[in-house]
Design a protein around this motif. Sequence first.
Motif, PDB file in Angstrom:
ATOM      1  N   PHE A   1     -13.041   0.285  -0.012  1.00 37.21           N
ATOM      2  CA  PHE A   1     -11.639  -0.020  -0.241  1.00 37.21           C
ATOM      3  C   PHE A   1     -10.983  -0.216   1.124  1.00 37.21           C
ATOM      4  O   PHE A   1     -11.004   0.691   1.966  1.00 37.21           O
ATOM      5  CB  PHE A   1     -10.988   1.133  -1.013  1.00 37.21           C
ATOM      6  CG  PHE A   1      -9.612   0.815  -1.481  1.00 37.21           C
ATOM      7  CD1 PHE A   1      -9.406  -0.188  -2.419  1.00 37.21           C
ATOM      8  CD2 PHE A   1      -8.523   1.494  -0.997  1.00 37.21           C
ATOM      9  CE1 PHE A   1      -8.139  -0.501  -2.850  1.00 37.21           C
ATOM     10  CE2 PHE A   1      -7.249   1.191  -1.431  1.00 37.21           C
ATOM     11  CZ  PHE A   1      -7.058   0.187  -2.357  1.00 37.21           C
ATOM     12  N   PRO A   2     -10.417  -1.389   1.397  1.00 36.85           N
ATOM     13  CA  PRO A   2     -10.020  -1.724   2.768  1.00 36.85           C
ATOM     14  C   PRO A   2      -8.852  -0.920   3.322  1.00 36.85           C
ATOM     15  O   PRO A   2      -8.694  -0.822   4.528  1.00 36.85           O
ATOM     16  CB  PRO A   2      -9.654  -3.214   2.679  1.00 36.85           C
ATOM     17  CG  PRO A   2      -9.389  -3.470   1.233  1.00 36.85           C
ATOM     18  CD  PRO A   2     -10.216  -2.499   0.462  1.00 36.85           C
ATOM     19  N   HIS A   3      -8.021  -0.344   2.434  1.00 43.16           N
ATOM     20  CA  HIS A   3      -6.822   0.327   2.940  1.00 43.16           C
ATOM     21  C   HIS A   3      -7.021   1.818   3.207  1.00 43.16           C
ATOM     22  O   HIS A   3      -6.101   2.487   3.658  1.00 43.16           O
ATOM     23  CB  HIS A   3      -5.661   0.123   1.965  1.00 43.16           C
ATOM     24  CG  HIS A   3      -5.333  -1.324   1.761  1.00 43.16           C
ATOM     25  ND1 HIS A   3      -4.822  -2.108   2.750  1.00 43.16           N
ATOM     26  CD2 HIS A   3      -5.512  -2.140   0.689  1.00 43.16           C
ATOM     27  CE1 HIS A   3      -4.659  -3.337   2.305  1.00 43.16           C
ATOM     28  NE2 HIS A   3      -5.075  -3.382   1.054  1.00 43.16           N
ATOM     29  N   PHE A   4      -8.201   2.338   2.923  1.00 45.71           N
ATOM     30  CA  PHE A   4      -8.469   3.737   3.235  1.00 45.71           C
ATOM     31  C   PHE A   4      -9.109   3.830   4.621  1.00 45.71           C
ATOM     32  O   PHE A   4      -9.791   2.911   5.063  1.00 45.71           O
ATOM     33  CB  PHE A   4      -9.432   4.361   2.225  1.00 45.71           C
ATOM     34  CG  PHE A   4      -8.805   4.705   0.895  1.00 45.71           C
ATOM     35  CD1 PHE A   4      -7.428   4.714   0.732  1.00 45.71           C
ATOM     36  CD2 PHE A   4      -9.592   5.021  -0.199  1.00 45.71           C
ATOM     37  CE1 PHE A   4      -6.855   5.025  -0.484  1.00 45.71           C
ATOM     38  CE2 PHE A   4      -9.033   5.331  -1.425  1.00 45.71           C
ATOM     39  CZ  PHE A   4      -7.662   5.338  -1.570  1.00 45.71           C
TER      40      PHE A   4
ATOM     41  N   ARG B   1      -8.065   2.339   9.381  1.00 48.47           N
ATOM     42  CA  ARG B   1      -8.359   1.778   8.064  1.00 48.47           C
ATOM     43  C   ARG B   1      -9.580   0.860   8.123  1.00 48.47           C
ATOM     44  O   ARG B   1      -9.794   0.160   9.125  1.00 48.47           O
ATOM     45  CB  ARG B   1      -7.155   1.000   7.548  1.00 48.47           C
ATOM     46  CG  ARG B   1      -6.124   1.953   6.966  1.00 48.47           C
ATOM     47  CD  ARG B   1      -5.068   1.222   6.220  1.00 48.47           C
ATOM     48  NE  ARG B   1      -4.045   0.696   7.100  1.00 48.47           N
ATOM     49  CZ  ARG B   1      -3.194  -0.257   6.769  1.00 48.47           C
ATOM     50  NH1 ARG B   1      -3.267  -0.809   5.584  1.00 48.47           N
ATOM     51  NH2 ARG B   1      -2.275  -0.668   7.598  1.00 48.47           N
TER      52      ARG B   1
ATOM     53  N   LYS C   1     -10.238  -1.848   6.817  1.00 46.61           N
ATOM     54  CA  LYS C   1     -10.026  -3.300   6.933  1.00 46.61           C
ATOM     55  C   LYS C   1      -9.920  -3.742   8.394  1.00 46.61           C
ATOM     56  O   LYS C   1     -10.052  -4.917   8.693  1.00 46.61           O
ATOM     57  CB  LYS C   1      -8.800  -3.731   6.136  1.00 46.61           C
ATOM     58  CG  LYS C   1      -7.464  -3.417   6.724  1.00 46.61           C
ATOM     59  CD  LYS C   1      -6.381  -4.082   5.880  1.00 46.61           C
ATOM     60  CE  LYS C   1      -5.045  -4.014   6.567  1.00 46.61           C
ATOM     61  NZ  LYS C   1      -4.010  -4.695   5.813  1.00 46.61           N
TER      62      LYS C   1
END
Lengths: 336, 338
Positions: free
Chosen positions: A94-97, A133, A135
């Motif tokens: 999950f890119p935002h974690f 993060r 991402k």
Amino acid sequence: MPAVLEIEGLRKTYKSRRRGTRNALDGFDMRVDAGQVHGFLGPNGSGKTTTLRTLLGLIRPDGGRMALLGHEVPDALPTVAGQVGAIVESPQFFPHFTARDTLSLLAGAGEVPAVRVDEVLELVGLRDRSGERVKTYSLGMKQRLAVASALLKNPKLLILDEPANGLDPGGIREMRTLMRTLAESGMTVVLSSHILGEIQLICDSVTIISLGRRVAFGPVDEVLAQHSSGAVRIRLEAVSDLPVATEALTQAGIRVTGHPDHLMLAGVDKPASVTRLLAEKNLYVSELAPIAVDLESVFLELTATAPVPGQHRQVDESMKVGGTGQPGPAGGGWGA
Amino acid sequence: MSLFRTELRRLSKRRFTRYMTLLGLLVLAAVVVGVFFTNQKIGADQLAQAERQADQQYQEQVRWSEQERAACEQAKTAGTATDGRYPPDCSVITPPPREEIKADWFLPSTFDFKETFDETLIPFAAILALVGFVIGASFVGAEWSTGGMMNLLLWRPKRLTVLLTKLAALLTGILAVTLPAAVLWFAGFWAVANFRGSTEKMTSGVWQSFMLTGVRGVVLVLVLTTIGFALASLGRHTAMALGGVVAVMVVGQFGLGILLSMASVRFAEAWLLPTYALAWMTKTVTLQDWNACNATYYGECKPATMDITWQQSSVLLSVGVVVILGAALWAMRRRDIS
């Protein structure tokens, strides 16, 4: 040595009204013994990832038998999942974690102590960037995070699909050292990669798959030896002696290919016999070099995927061996 | 239990969840604040003012009727009163009786808790249901599209357990927001009624009715959250749920509504989903067919009616949840994950 991973006659067929039937796995066999670093090789589309996904319960097989750590899977997957760490294909998160959040959530889901998160972040070199993060990570950093997630469980069996993908040269070397260290600690590592030089350096044994079937397996040295052509390159003191030497060697039953300044011999069992034969004809050898075969040439030969000038090979154009359950060129049947 | 706690953590850590929840709560707060500032408490001053305005209105009516009567007689004398503007007898132009002009008409808007609070629970449920639907869809949709679901299944290879635990965590999270929000909603409007209206005539029966409507609102929020979650899981992408809803609303509802109206179908609203959502909240929605005239004893024409009850809505909601969630669970169990 007990088998940690066993696959026998695995089949997976994809059916499509437009494209017909395609056998992604066509009676595939594989065996990995405990404590080994095992290379799993195959051209694109040969069925490597399908095998790993099927083994890990993500894809339902159409036939065959699989076992992990002595338990039949997929039925026993819930029992063995805690002992199998895996990355399948490219790392996906999950890119935002942040990396720490990602690992912490996985640790929570798998009931792994939180302290293990810091250990694996240190191990893969992400300690100082763990608060960023995902991402913002490069492919190599995501790859390190994927390896960290697989190591989080401290597994008995580690399955890594292209772990060196995107890593810088230093990272590749670190990954190589890490694999060896893990194997020395008793962990079994299955490594799928296209960097054959790395596989040859790291792995104790290999399985080569082509079009859903095993085409070779066994210890790396044995696979190389079985596909060694016995080729030898010789040079003589005088280049003008090459035609005479060619005639003498051919009469002795050796296949000779002439070159302007040297000869290539094939089917030579003992290089000493060549020197003796030529010396008897008063021809003196200045260089005699057995040509060593490497994993890349064996792979290209077995899978028939060596590039041909002027041709554009398609992904499914590779070697298919025997019938269902028939042995490949380097061995056959269930197990090694 | 660890998986449930982890999924709750995952849900609360997601920025989308936080922003959407905040947005939903801000909209709800804006409604309460808006109602507060557009209502006033009715006291002696307001009643006196309304009485004065009613008097003023009556005086205007008197002046106007006198002017009109004079104009009527003038036109009659001049012989120009043939255009039908004036009645044959000018004396019938009279002002309305004073008691017909009610002072109530001139009272400012006031918030009567007993009469009005029930209606406010509809936007409350609608806004939180929308928030729940979008968060539910995104929670599982993003997991599928970023590969998080695959990672999780490598750790917990029990597909149905994983999906249902995620759903349970989601519903718990939504409930944890909805219940306090409902309490604040009650409290907010109670305060509005206290300062800008009235809280009179509240009986235990009225409170019970409000509580039941509130419970139905919470159930609606949970049902739509589940449907959003299940649709996104079925399509393995958030867009599947959002796109599905847009398709259903645009094609299935507006399109169908226009088609039914063109075909003059009786009680066309009975085919539209919002009618059932409204019936769920208000207990009954009465549809009227103005094309049918049921003559009364006094010769009055009354439309044919059809009641949609909350029980019928409950059947529809239950079937919807069972079918969509069932399909998502079936797909989770059967489909390969690649």
